[in-house]
Motif scaffolding. Structure first.
Motif: not given
Length: 317
Positions: A13-35, A290-292
């Protein structure tokens, strides 16, 4: 054992929480603006701002993360910013393709890898071992995309043994589905089979040197029987470990194979989402992988004590 399971569930469960934070933050570091990607290069600033507001990208990262976690708990991944289709529908249509491909590749890799490992140990220093080692070396050295291209040229286009591309849902026609998945599964499972072969051989060599094996041989058991009864069973611990670690890798690493064989799987969905900055889809895909990983590793830890009762994890004795 119960204490151990509870501990592992808490750690997961702790790993999943940390993984969700990394996923959320990492996606927003992708170059470019989705809008901007959604609106188009010639869109007005007002149009881009309106799209950002609709997507909630103007909110703080903390608010966006809270919304992301809340939606995930409810099983709501939102809608694709590229197509407007619910992400759950996209995942439901593509994930089974990759899961069947990965499962098929695992079966092929385990059967071939264990068989070659047994042969290599049984005929040490002779030509069967050399052939098995050569096959493993090729599987580890040659990239999957190159093997896939060669397989299409020789086995599909040249000899017509397999279809070069396409996919048939398993629910519609299982025989045709597995026929279409055979060549991709062989290519995807090649490197894993090579790893399993090398580890199986090494594990069986070590097992055959142990005292209890020498005792069994002294009691009159033949080498072949000892090899299968003791050596193979102990080597399965290594096989389970490798499969557990690699299954998630096969699911996420099937991108190239799916591209080569034109399979509408998770890999294609991931690439399309990255190219178009489709945040909801990227987040859902990576988080599911990650869950897998977490679930598979938990299952592997539990299987250890099932395969070999001598293994006792901390707190289980």
């Amino acid at each position: 054992m119960t204490r151990y399971l509870l501990t592992r569930l808490w750690q997961s469960a702790v790993t999943l929480v940390i993984g969700s934070i990394v996923v959320f933050w990492g996606v927003r570091q992708l170059p470019g603006d989705p809008a901007l990607a959604l609106a188009g290069e010639e869109a007005t600033p007002e149009r881009v701002a309106a799209i950002r507001a609709d997507l909630g990208l103007d909110d703080s990262l903390l608010v966006q993360y809270g919304r992301f976690v809340g939606n995930f708990v409810r099983g709501d991944f939102g809608e694709s910013t590229r197509t407007g289709t619910p992400v759950t529908e996209l995942i439901g249509a593509t994930l089974p393709v990759t899961l069947w491909l990965a499962l098929y590749a695992i079966i092929v890799a385990v059967v071939v890898g264990v068989a070659l490992g047994v042969v290599a140990e049984r005929y040490r220093g002779r030509w069967p071992e050399w052939m098995a080692n050569a096959a493993a070396l090729v599987g580890l050295s040659v990239p999957n995309f190159w093997l896939g291209i060669l397989a299409i040229l020789w086995l599909a286009a040249g000899l017509g043994l397999f279809p070069a591309s396409g996919y048939v849902p398993v629910a519609e026609n299982p025989a045709s589905a597995f026929y279409h998945l055979t060549l991709p599964a062989l290519i995807l499972g090649t490197s894993l089979a090579a790893v399993i072969m090398r580890q199986t051989r090494a594990s069986m060599i070590e097992t055959m040197k142990t005292d209890y094996v020498r005792t069994a041989r002294a009691k009159g058991l033949g080498r072949g029987r000892v090899l299968m009864r003791y050596g193979l069973r102990n080597s399965m611990i290594v096989v389970v470990t490798i499969v557990g670690l690699q299954l998630g890798g096969l699911i996420s690493g099937a991108v190239v194979t799916e591209r080569i064989f034109a399979l509408p799987g998770f890999g294609k969905l991931t690439l399309d989402s990255v190219f178009t900055r489709d945040y909801p889809v990227i987040q859902a895909v990576v988080l599911i992988i990650t869950v897998g990983y977490i679930v598979i590793n938990l299952a592997v830890d539990v299987l250890y004590s099932v395969i070999n009762p001598r293994i006792r994890v901390g707190g289980a004795s």
